[in-house]
Design a protein around this motif. Structure first.
Motif, PDB file in Angstrom:
ATOM      1  N   ASP A 136      -7.152  11.830  -4.175  1.00  0.00           N
ATOM      2  CA  ASP A 136      -7.764  12.922  -3.428  1.00  0.00           C
ATOM      3  C   ASP A 136      -6.888  14.165  -3.615  1.00  0.00           C
ATOM      4  O   ASP A 136      -5.929  14.373  -2.859  1.00  0.00           O
ATOM      5  CB  ASP A 136      -7.889  12.537  -1.948  1.00  0.00           C
ATOM      6  CG  ASP A 136      -8.654  13.587  -1.164  1.00  0.00           C
ATOM      7  OD1 ASP A 136      -9.217  14.520  -1.796  1.00  0.00           O
ATOM      8  OD2 ASP A 136      -8.680  13.494   0.082  1.00  0.00           O
ATOM      9  N   GLY A 137      -7.168  14.921  -4.657  1.00  0.00           N
ATOM     10  CA  GLY A 137      -6.367  16.090  -4.960  1.00  0.00           C
ATOM     11  C   GLY A 137      -4.933  15.696  -5.312  1.00  0.00           C
ATOM     12  O   GLY A 137      -4.700  14.943  -6.265  1.00  0.00           O
ATOM     13  N   HIS A 138      -4.025  16.179  -4.507  1.00  0.00           N
ATOM     14  CA  HIS A 138      -2.614  15.872  -4.755  1.00  0.00           C
ATOM     15  C   HIS A 138      -2.171  14.580  -4.066  1.00  0.00           C
ATOM     16  O   HIS A 138      -0.989  14.245  -4.076  1.00  0.00           O
ATOM     17  CB  HIS A 138      -1.736  17.044  -4.285  1.00  0.00           C
ATOM     18  CG  HIS A 138      -1.915  18.275  -5.117  1.00  0.00           C
ATOM     19  ND1 HIS A 138      -1.229  18.496  -6.292  1.00  0.00           N
ATOM     20  CD2 HIS A 138      -2.741  19.360  -4.979  1.00  0.00           C
ATOM     21  CE1 HIS A 138      -1.593  19.651  -6.826  1.00  0.00           C
ATOM     22  NE2 HIS A 138      -2.524  20.200  -6.048  1.00  0.00           N
ATOM     23  N   PHE A 139      -3.123  13.949  -3.432  1.00  0.00           N
ATOM     24  CA  PHE A 139      -2.789  12.711  -2.704  1.00  0.00           C
ATOM     25  C   PHE A 139      -3.231  11.489  -3.506  1.00  0.00           C
ATOM     26  O   PHE A 139      -4.256  11.507  -4.190  1.00  0.00           O
ATOM     27  CB  PHE A 139      -3.473  12.697  -1.330  1.00  0.00           C
ATOM     28  CG  PHE A 139      -2.965  13.799  -0.419  1.00  0.00           C
ATOM     29  CD1 PHE A 139      -1.810  13.606   0.323  1.00  0.00           C
ATOM     30  CD2 PHE A 139      -3.641  15.005  -0.327  1.00  0.00           C
ATOM     31  CE1 PHE A 139      -1.342  14.617   1.156  1.00  0.00           C
ATOM     32  CE2 PHE A 139      -3.178  16.007   0.500  1.00  0.00           C
ATOM     33  CZ  PHE A 139      -2.026  15.822   1.239  1.00  0.00           C
ATOM     34  N   LEU A 140      -2.450  10.478  -3.339  1.00  0.00           N
ATOM     35  CA  LEU A 140      -2.741   9.247  -4.074  1.00  0.00           C
ATOM     36  C   LEU A 140      -2.417   8.035  -3.182  1.00  0.00           C
ATOM     37  O   LEU A 140      -1.379   8.023  -2.502  1.00  0.00           O
ATOM     38  CB  LEU A 140      -1.879   9.215  -5.337  1.00  0.00           C
ATOM     39  CG  LEU A 140      -2.028   8.014  -6.280  1.00  0.00           C
ATOM     40  CD1 LEU A 140      -3.386   8.024  -6.970  1.00  0.00           C
ATOM     41  CD2 LEU A 140      -0.912   8.037  -7.337  1.00  0.00           C
ATOM     42  N   LYS A 178       0.877  -1.168   0.000  1.00  0.00           N
ATOM     43  CA  LYS A 178       0.000   0.000   0.000  1.00  0.00           C
ATOM     44  C   LYS A 178       0.921   1.228   0.000  1.00  0.00           C
ATOM     45  O   LYS A 178       1.771   1.371   0.895  1.00  0.00           O
ATOM     46  CB  LYS A 178      -0.876  -0.004   1.242  1.00  0.00           C
ATOM     47  CG  LYS A 178      -1.932   1.064   1.272  1.00  0.00           C
ATOM     48  CD  LYS A 178      -2.753   0.916   2.548  1.00  0.00           C
ATOM     49  CE  LYS A 178      -3.822   1.961   2.639  1.00  0.00           C
ATOM     50  NZ  LYS A 178      -4.510   1.887   3.927  1.00  0.00           N
ATOM     51  N   VAL A 179       0.730   2.057  -1.009  1.00  0.00           N
ATOM     52  CA  VAL A 179       1.648   3.192  -1.182  1.00  0.00           C
ATOM     53  C   VAL A 179       0.876   4.497  -0.993  1.00  0.00           C
ATOM     54  O   VAL A 179      -0.132   4.740  -1.662  1.00  0.00           O
ATOM     55  CB  VAL A 179       2.287   3.181  -2.599  1.00  0.00           C
ATOM     56  CG1 VAL A 179       3.398   4.220  -2.686  1.00  0.00           C
ATOM     57  CG2 VAL A 179       2.807   1.799  -2.944  1.00  0.00           C
ATOM     58  N   HIS A 180       1.350   5.297  -0.055  1.00  0.00           N
ATOM     59  CA  HIS A 180       0.769   6.629   0.165  1.00  0.00           C
ATOM     60  C   HIS A 180       1.672   7.652  -0.535  1.00  0.00           C
ATOM     61  O   HIS A 180       2.879   7.690  -0.276  1.00  0.00           O
ATOM     62  CB  HIS A 180       0.716   6.955   1.655  1.00  0.00           C
ATOM     63  CG  HIS A 180      -0.331   6.181   2.385  1.00  0.00           C
ATOM     64  ND1 HIS A 180      -1.562   6.677   2.667  1.00  0.00           N
ATOM     65  CD2 HIS A 180      -0.316   4.917   2.866  1.00  0.00           C
ATOM     66  CE1 HIS A 180      -2.283   5.781   3.312  1.00  0.00           C
ATOM     67  NE2 HIS A 180      -1.539   4.686   3.439  1.00  0.00           N
ATOM     68  N   LEU A 181       1.083   8.466  -1.381  1.00  0.00           N
ATOM     69  CA  LEU A 181       1.883   9.446  -2.145  1.00  0.00           C
ATOM     70  C   LEU A 181       1.250  10.838  -2.065  1.00  0.00           C
ATOM     71  O   LEU A 181       0.029  10.974  -1.977  1.00  0.00           O
ATOM     72  CB  LEU A 181       1.962   9.035  -3.622  1.00  0.00           C
ATOM     73  CG  LEU A 181       2.627   7.691  -3.909  1.00  0.00           C
ATOM     74  CD1 LEU A 181       1.744   6.863  -4.788  1.00  0.00           C
ATOM     75  CD2 LEU A 181       3.986   7.892  -4.540  1.00  0.00           C
ATOM     76  N   ALA A 182       2.122  11.841  -2.114  1.00  0.00           N
ATOM     77  CA  ALA A 182       1.653  13.231  -2.212  1.00  0.00           C
ATOM     78  C   ALA A 182       2.519  13.926  -3.272  1.00  0.00           C
ATOM     79  O   ALA A 182       3.741  13.709  -3.326  1.00  0.00           O
ATOM     80  CB  ALA A 182       1.797  13.927  -0.875  1.00  0.00           C
ATOM     81  N   PHE A 183       1.849  14.707  -4.132  1.00  0.00           N
ATOM     82  CA  PHE A 183       2.566  15.344  -5.236  1.00  0.00           C
ATOM     83  C   PHE A 183       2.366  16.860  -5.182  1.00  0.00           C
ATOM     84  O   PHE A 183       1.286  17.341  -4.801  1.00  0.00           O
ATOM     85  CB  PHE A 183       2.062  14.812  -6.582  1.00  0.00           C
ATOM     86  CG  PHE A 183       2.289  13.337  -6.752  1.00  0.00           C
ATOM     87  CD1 PHE A 183       3.492  12.860  -7.276  1.00  0.00           C
ATOM     88  CD2 PHE A 183       1.324  12.422  -6.374  1.00  0.00           C
ATOM     89  CE1 PHE A 183       3.702  11.496  -7.414  1.00  0.00           C
ATOM     90  CE2 PHE A 183       1.532  11.062  -6.517  1.00  0.00           C
ATOM     91  CZ  PHE A 183       2.722  10.596  -7.043  1.00  0.00           C
TER      92      PHE A 183
END
Lengths: 375, 289
Positions: free
Chosen positions: B242-246, B218-223
């Protein structure tokens, strides 16, 4: 030796027995006895007799209907097997445990019925002791007990083929009310001719049955028409009873073959369990009580006989309505072919047996006290 | 130790447990999970000796459990819908368990009931489902059996009671390190709090593979700027934007995941372990893809 389940058996037996012995002691001995004492004292026994019969009869009818339902709620569930079979004992021991549950209750009920019998004997015998009453019936008692056991077993089967406690009760109503009807309407139609009956009938019937018994022993040479009917009726009933038991044994064999290991737990309460045995015991008690009243009052109070007949008819009607409702109105109820066969055998067997039992009783000793012994 | 060897069980010709092999080690809390009708309850009943296996064996410390009072005396089984008697009281349960379980402690049972706020003077049928459950769980804790099998342990319990029971169970294991608990439940979050290991019952087989969820990540990402739209290369099982979150669940390797997202300059890239519930769900979703 697994002592755990013996411990459990004893505790279970005792706890159940005490509850029911207390119940019966209070409701069927102490209260009626007090009523009776007052009645006897106040009315010199004349009204006391009637009051007693009504009170005890009502109690029996009430309990016979109520107890099975109570016990059903208390003990019947297929989920019970999860607990019982997970206990540290073998399946055989679990089976015995469940059986003892049933026996414990039956014992309590029999004690209760016995107490009722005692009460009735005391009153009807005008103070004659129970032992004194039984003392005159050495020949009849073993036969009566045998008949009682057989009736009990047949009723067990009748109930065990049912799928629910309600069906079971209806089955027993059918099994136990039909013999009464058959007995009243076919075997002894004269008994219900209100106007024709008189108290002297008691003696004339006694005489007839004594002849029948004598004819049984002496290959019969002096049989009156009535006694021939009674005698051959009894014999026919016995023969049919034998046929019935033969069929029942075969049927039971096939039933038991169906048992699978995982069903053992559920089979215990369903086929041998408390509800079934309890229900039939109650209903048997009621049926016999009905017979007792019927035969007792034929000789003395004919209106009682009619009342009992109406009772039997009402029960029969209820049974018919139930069946019509279940299988005609609610068409969802599915009946397999072998279900009908089993029901037919159970009902037929009950009728035949009922005839046989009371035929034997009449042939041997027709006094009311013998019917008490059946209780 | 419970050893399950080549176990097969069927109902009316339908196989529920098929040639199953498993080992349950002493001193552990094991979660048994699976879909409805997977065979969890059947497995527990087989272990408890309630049901007879068609073939194979279940042994406790080398002794066959079925038809063995000695082995069964070490096992406390709590079914999903336990029924002793509708009008039975707590004292009836106490009698039953005292008779059969040498180490059952009535005082502790009573103490547990009081703590769980179960009215000991009322018949069981007057209890709510949860209350009845609590009464039986209190008995399980007081049984001091070596093996405690509980089917649908948390069914009907309120959150507070669930928490209390979980604490009691952990305490029980701490006090008696040899006690083994097997819990079948759909409440995977609750299981996740207390279980040392998990087994998945699926298609008549038992496996523990789902715990690792066959290498699911499970990968939490923010861009900061653009969020990658095409994740096809990672073969994602689940994607949540969710917006910039993935959030991405994938069975790609960690190296591959980092290499894939590196060109997008993520502000955050966390690869977190899956919870039991997530592992179960995502594993199932992957199977259905």
């Amino acid at each position: 030796m697994n002592s755990r389940y013996f411990r459990y058996l004893m505790k279970s037996f005792w706890s159940i027995a005490t509850v029911y012995i207390t119940l019966f002691a209070v409701f069927l001995i102490i209260i009626p006895f007090v009523i009776d004492v007052f009645c006897v004292l106040l009315f010199r026994g004349t009204i006391g007799y009637s009051a007693y019969v009504v009170v005890v009869g009502a109690m029996c009818i009430f309990l016979s209907g109520l107890l099975p339902l109570i016990m059903h709620n208390r003990y019947y569930s297929k989920n019970r097997s999860d607990i019982i079979l997970s206990m540290p004992m073998t399946r055989g021991q679990a089976f015995i445990t469940e059986l003892v549950f049933g026996l414990a209750i039956i014992t309590a009920l029999l004690v209760g019925c016995y107490c009722v019998g005692c009460c009735l004997c005391l009153i009807l015998g005008n103070g004659t002791s129970l032992l004194g009453t039984y003392g005159t019936s050495m020949l009849g008692l073993p036969l009566l007990y045998l008949a009682c056991v057989i009736t009990f077993l047949v009723s067990t089967f009748a109930v065990s083929v049912s799928n629910s406690v309600f069906q079971a009760i209806v089955m027993l109503l059918l099994v136990n009310s039909l013999p009464s009807l058959v007995n009243a309407l076919i075997l002894n139609p004269d008994s219900y001719s209100w106007i024709a009956q008189s108290s002297t009938n008691w003696f004339s019937q006694t005489e007839v049955f004594e002849h029948a018994l004598a004819s049984l022993i002496n290959s019969g040479s002096e049989l009156s028409t009535n006694s021939i009917n009674t005698f051959w009726g009894s014999m026919l009933a016995l023969l049919l009873q034998l046929l019935f038991w033969g069929g029942l044994t075969v049927l039971a064999f096939f039933e038991f073959r169906k048992l699978k290991s995982e069903h053992l737990g559920t089979v215990i309460p369903q086929r041998f369990g408390v509800v079934n045995t309890l229900t039939l015991t109650c209903m048997l008690g009621f049926a016999l009580l009905t017979e007792f009243f019927t035969d007792l009052v034929i000789m003395e109070h004919n209106w009682y006989a009619w009342m009992i007949l109406i009772f039997a008819l009402a029960y029969f009607l209820i049974s018919v309505i139930y069946f019509v409702f279940m299988f005609v109105v609610r068409k969802k109820a599915k009946f397999r072919k072998d279900d009908w066969i089993r029901y037919a055998i159970a009902i037929g067997g009950g009728i035949i047996l009922g005839m046989a039992v009371f035929g034997i009783v009449r042939a041997v000793r027709p006094e009311p006290m013998y019917y008490l012994a059946l209780l | 130790m419970i050893e399950i060897s080549n176990l097969t069980k069927s109902y009316d010709g339908q196989i529920v447990i098929k040639n199953c092999n498993a080992k349950i080690h002493d001193g552990s809390i094991n979660g048994l999970v699976g879909e409805n009708g997977a065979g969890k309850s059947t497995l527990l009943r087989l272990i408890a000796g309630v049901l007879k296996a068609d073939s194979g064996s279940i042994r406790l410390d080398g002794e066959e459990i079925f038809e063995s009072p000695n082995a069964k005396a070490k096992i406390f089984f709590l079914a999903d819908e336990p029924y002793y008697g509708k009008n039975a009281h707590i004292k009836d349960l106490t009698t039953l368990y005292t008779c059969f379980f040498d180490r059952f402690t009535p005082e502790e049972f009573k103490k547990n009931l009081v703590r769980y706020q179960v009215d000991i003077d009322k018949p069981l049928n007057s209890f709510s489902k949860g209350m009845r459950r609590k009464a039986y769980l209190a008995a399980a804790l007081a049984s001091h059996a070596d093996i405690i099998l509980i089917d649908e342990a948390f069914d009907g319990l309120d959150p507070y009671s669930r928490n209390e029971f979980k604490k009691d169970l952990i305490e029980l294991i701490a006090k008696n390190p040899k006690t083994t608990v097997v819990i079948a439940s759909h409440s995977l979050r609750e299981l996740g709090d207390i279980c040392d290991s998990y087994s998945l019952v699926d298609n008549g087989q038992i496996s523990d593979e789902f715990v690792q969820a066959k290498n699911l990540h499970k990968v939490h990402l923010a861009f900061g700027d653009s969020v990658p739209s095409d994740l096809h290369e990672l073969q994602p099982i689940a994607v949540k934007r969710d917006g910039h979150f993935l959030v991405v669940v994938t069975d790609a390797t960690e190296v591959k995941i980092r290499a894939f997202f590196a060109p997008y300059n993520p502000l955050m890239l966390d690869i977190v372990p899956l919870t039991v519930e997530e592992a179960f769900i995502y594993n199932k979703e992957r199977e259905m893809l």
